[in-house]
Design a protein around this motif. Sequence first.
Motif, PDB file in Angstrom:
ATOM      1  N   MET A  73       0.857  -1.190   0.000  1.00 54.62           N
ATOM      2  CA  MET A  73       0.000   0.000   0.000  1.00 54.62           C
ATOM      3  C   MET A  73       0.893   1.240   0.000  1.00 54.62           C
ATOM      4  O   MET A  73       1.866   1.305   0.750  1.00 54.62           O
ATOM      5  CB  MET A  73      -0.884   0.004   1.246  1.00 54.62           C
ATOM      6  N   ASN A  74       0.575   2.197  -0.846  1.00 57.96           N
ATOM      7  CA  ASN A  74       1.364   3.428  -0.839  1.00 57.96           C
ATOM      8  C   ASN A  74       1.114   4.207   0.455  1.00 57.96           C
ATOM      9  O   ASN A  74       0.063   4.082   1.091  1.00 57.96           O
ATOM     10  CB  ASN A  74       1.028   4.304  -2.048  1.00 57.96           C
ATOM     11  N   LYS A  75       2.097   5.002   0.853  1.00 58.58           N
ATOM     12  CA  LYS A  75       1.990   5.808   2.065  1.00 58.58           C
ATOM     13  C   LYS A  75       0.952   6.906   1.890  1.00 58.58           C
ATOM     14  O   LYS A  75       0.927   7.595   0.872  1.00 58.58           O
ATOM     15  CB  LYS A  75       3.356   6.439   2.385  1.00 58.58           C
ATOM     16  N   PHE A  76       0.074   7.056   2.887  1.00 60.05           N
ATOM     17  CA  PHE A  76      -0.848   8.186   2.906  1.00 60.05           C
ATOM     18  C   PHE A  76      -1.019   8.642   4.347  1.00 60.05           C
ATOM     19  O   PHE A  76      -0.536   7.990   5.277  1.00 60.05           O
ATOM     20  CB  PHE A  76      -2.188   7.840   2.246  1.00 60.05           C
ATOM     21  N   PHE A  77      -1.697   9.772   4.542  1.00 57.80           N
ATOM     22  CA  PHE A  77      -1.655  10.444   5.837  1.00 57.80           C
ATOM     23  C   PHE A  77      -3.056  10.692   6.395  1.00 57.80           C
ATOM     24  O   PHE A  77      -4.072  10.436   5.746  1.00 57.80           O
ATOM     25  CB  PHE A  77      -0.894  11.770   5.707  1.00 57.80           C
ATOM     26  N   ASN A  78      -3.072  11.190   7.610  1.00 59.52           N
ATOM     27  CA  ASN A  78      -4.325  11.556   8.266  1.00 59.52           C
ATOM     28  C   ASN A  78      -4.899  12.835   7.668  1.00 59.52           C
ATOM     29  O   ASN A  78      -4.152  13.726   7.242  1.00 59.52           O
ATOM     30  CB  ASN A  78      -4.093  11.801   9.769  1.00 59.52           C
ATOM     31  N   PHE A 232     -11.642   5.458  10.143  1.00 65.76           N
ATOM     32  CA  PHE A 232     -11.997   5.246   8.747  1.00 65.76           C
ATOM     33  C   PHE A 232     -10.776   5.431   7.840  1.00 65.76           C
ATOM     34  O   PHE A 232      -9.858   6.174   8.155  1.00 65.76           O
ATOM     35  CB  PHE A 232     -13.053   6.268   8.297  1.00 65.76           C
ATOM     36  N   VAL A 233     -10.830   4.744   6.696  1.00 66.78           N
ATOM     37  CA  VAL A 233      -9.950   5.061   5.568  1.00 66.78           C
ATOM     38  C   VAL A 233     -10.851   5.554   4.447  1.00 66.78           C
ATOM     39  O   VAL A 233     -11.765   4.843   4.016  1.00 66.78           O
ATOM     40  CB  VAL A 233      -9.139   3.845   5.099  1.00 66.78           C
ATOM     41  N   VAL A 234     -10.615   6.780   4.022  1.00 67.86           N
ATOM     42  CA  VAL A 234     -11.442   7.418   2.993  1.00 67.86           C
ATOM     43  C   VAL A 234     -10.681   7.404   1.671  1.00 67.86           C
ATOM     44  O   VAL A 234      -9.503   7.760   1.617  1.00 67.86           O
ATOM     45  CB  VAL A 234     -11.773   8.872   3.388  1.00 67.86           C
ATOM     46  N   THR A 235     -11.360   6.973   0.598  1.00 71.39           N
ATOM     47  CA  THR A 235     -10.783   7.023  -0.742  1.00 71.39           C
ATOM     48  C   THR A 235     -11.551   8.030  -1.575  1.00 71.39           C
ATOM     49  O   THR A 235     -12.792   7.999  -1.614  1.00 71.39           O
ATOM     50  CB  THR A 235     -10.834   5.649  -1.437  1.00 71.39           C
ATOM     51  N   PHE A 236     -10.812   8.923  -2.230  1.00 76.17           N
ATOM     52  CA  PHE A 236     -11.421   9.946  -3.067  1.00 76.17           C
ATOM     53  C   PHE A 236     -11.399   9.515  -4.531  1.00 76.17           C
ATOM     54  O   PHE A 236     -10.759   8.533  -4.906  1.00 76.17           O
ATOM     55  CB  PHE A 236     -10.690  11.275  -2.879  1.00 76.17           C
ATOM     56  N   GLU A 237     -12.102  10.271  -5.346  1.00 72.16           N
ATOM     57  CA  GLU A 237     -12.277   9.904  -6.745  1.00 72.16           C
ATOM     58  C   GLU A 237     -10.959   9.794  -7.496  1.00 72.16           C
ATOM     59  O   GLU A 237     -10.819   9.003  -8.433  1.00 72.16           O
ATOM     60  CB  GLU A 237     -13.185  10.929  -7.431  1.00 72.16           C
ATOM     61  N   ASP A 238      -9.961  10.572  -7.098  1.00 73.14           N
ATOM     62  CA  ASP A 238      -8.657  10.527  -7.776  1.00 73.14           C
ATOM     63  C   ASP A 238      -7.721   9.483  -7.179  1.00 73.14           C
ATOM     64  O   ASP A 238      -6.526   9.479  -7.462  1.00 73.14           O
ATOM     65  CB  ASP A 238      -7.988  11.904  -7.733  1.00 73.14           C
ATOM     66  N   SER A 239      -8.248   8.581  -6.320  1.00 74.61           N
ATOM     67  CA  SER A 239      -7.519   7.476  -5.671  1.00 74.61           C
ATOM     68  C   SER A 239      -6.702   7.904  -4.456  1.00 74.61           C
ATOM     69  O   SER A 239      -6.064   7.054  -3.819  1.00 74.61           O
ATOM     70  CB  SER A 239      -6.599   6.741  -6.663  1.00 74.61           C
ATOM     71  N   GLN A 240      -6.660   9.194  -4.131  1.00 75.35           N
ATOM     72  CA  GLN A 240      -5.994   9.601  -2.903  1.00 75.35           C
ATOM     73  C   GLN A 240      -6.757   9.035  -1.709  1.00 75.35           C
ATOM     74  O   GLN A 240      -7.987   8.993  -1.699  1.00 75.35           O
ATOM     75  CB  GLN A 240      -5.925  11.119  -2.785  1.00 75.35           C
ATOM     76  N   MET A 241      -6.015   8.606  -0.691  1.00 79.75           N
ATOM     77  CA  MET A 241      -6.615   8.076   0.526  1.00 79.75           C
ATOM     78  C   MET A 241      -6.224   8.922   1.728  1.00 79.75           C
ATOM     79  O   MET A 241      -5.172   9.569   1.729  1.00 79.75           O
ATOM     80  CB  MET A 241      -6.208   6.618   0.741  1.00 79.75           C
ATOM     81  N   ALA A 242      -7.053   8.902   2.745  1.00 80.33           N
ATOM     82  CA  ALA A 242      -6.779   9.624   3.988  1.00 80.33           C
ATOM     83  C   ALA A 242      -7.325   8.824   5.156  1.00 80.33           C
ATOM     84  O   ALA A 242      -8.346   8.133   5.033  1.00 80.33           O
ATOM     85  CB  ALA A 242      -7.409  11.012   3.952  1.00 80.33           C
ATOM     86  N   LYS A 243      -6.637   8.923   6.286  1.00 78.83           N
ATOM     87  CA  LYS A 243      -7.098   8.263   7.511  1.00 78.83           C
ATOM     88  C   LYS A 243      -7.812   9.270   8.397  1.00 78.83           C
ATOM     89  O   LYS A 243      -7.399  10.425   8.497  1.00 78.83           O
ATOM     90  CB  LYS A 243      -5.901   7.687   8.278  1.00 78.83           C
ATOM     91  N   ILE A 244      -8.873   8.805   9.045  1.00 79.43           N
ATOM     92  CA  ILE A 244      -9.553   9.599  10.071  1.00 79.43           C
ATOM     93  C   ILE A 244      -9.726   8.691  11.285  1.00 79.43           C
ATOM     94  O   ILE A 244     -10.469   7.710  11.233  1.00 79.43           O
ATOM     95  CB  ILE A 244     -10.923  10.114   9.585  1.00 79.43           C
ATOM     96  N   LYS A 245      -9.006   8.995  12.361  1.00 74.29           N
ATOM     97  CA  LYS A 245      -9.067   8.153  13.562  1.00 74.29           C
ATOM     98  C   LYS A 245      -9.934   8.812  14.630  1.00 74.29           C
ATOM     99  O   LYS A 245      -9.899  10.031  14.808  1.00 74.29           O
ATOM    100  CB  LYS A 245      -7.656   7.900  14.099  1.00 74.29           C
ATOM    101  N   LEU A 246     -10.677   7.981  15.343  1.00 74.48           N
ATOM    102  CA  LEU A 246     -11.583   8.489  16.372  1.00 74.48           C
ATOM    103  C   LEU A 246     -10.800   9.091  17.535  1.00 74.48           C
ATOM    104  O   LEU A 246      -9.741   8.582  17.915  1.00 74.48           O
ATOM    105  CB  LEU A 246     -12.469   7.364  16.911  1.00 74.48           C
TER     106      LEU A 246
END
Length: 380
Positions: A73-78, A232-246
């Motif tokens: 998995m490629n690195k992505f951020f919060n 959550f892990v959110v994926t956007f239309e351009d394939s970018q992902m972001a983490k949202i932690k409680l």
Amino acid sequence: MEFYLKTKEEYDTIVENNDAFYRADRVVEGQEVAIYDYRLASISDFVDNEAFEMRGLCFVKNSEGKWERNILMNKFFNYSQTIGWMPEDLDNKKIIRVQDKLDGSIISFVKFSNGKVRAKSKTSFESDQAKMAQEFFDNNKNLQKYIEYCLNRNLVPIFELIGYENTIVLNYDVPYKLVLLQIRREDGTYLEKDEMISLAQIFDIEVAEDYKLFTLKDLLEKKETDEGYEGFVVTFEDSQMAKIKLDWYLSLHGLIGPDAFRENLLVKTILDGNIDDVISALAPGGKKDKIIEMQEKVTHKFNHLVLEFKSLRGSYYNEFSENRKEFAIKNSKHPLFGYVMKSIGGSFRDVESIAEEQIKLYILNKTNSLGKAKEWVNDL
């Protein structure tokens, strides 16, 4: 979103020029293997080197002497952590997927020329997590058929190993199991959600839970109020992902609250690899900027000390031929001498993990009170 798939030589150049990244060389199933990962790295390390794939990336040398790339998995951020993931970067993007952020260890599978399929954790084929995943694979005919189907089509299924035998923070009610997160194509792009789920259903493979498509506003509200899972892990239309932690999950780590920003606790949070969560929880401004600056200084010092430790430890075996007395005469005043001596019974194979563990202990001993931590950080 652009995926930075480079040659092995290009990744080797990054390792040579940046202490944040390293390569571990192995022989697995009779084949040479090179695994790339990072120690403690800041966003600038990833951006400046286009190194977003250097997270458990693996190359295997085939019978023709060519290095075959096995991506993870490629690195992505919060969300709200750093440039590119700030609200102004993401708030107007279309969300196409919201997944459960599972609390476990990432797993992939690599097929070798002898036909053997081996489970791999982020950086190892021999870790406890890799061994659990391998056992799960060996005892699951459907999973074997599924992995074979994917690998034969140059598809890379990526799993999370979860269970009470691999507890991170959350407790699960099974010893361990594999849950499918994503499938990547050879060019780095991700298989569409519906196609991934349909294929998994054919082979009866469990997939990480998908939520209905909340807006970012909804997810940020749930971040503040929900409990019982990581986020959550959110994926956007351009394939970018972001983490949202409680916030609830972060509080279990002790990462939020007034005491979380004491220098001694911040140093420990950085060394534990959890500072990203702290930074993403802060509003833009002086405190956030100060902690980012501190993170960069601490990570740079940590990475430098890891290399110094490995060099000193290597000299014990090479220059001094394991002669403790001669080694001590020459190096007893070195600040890392005692830590090297504690580790000389360990394997050369594990030198990277040994070095990181000992340097973490060294820094924690230097910063085990608020006053000592402030002084140590100020000297960086």
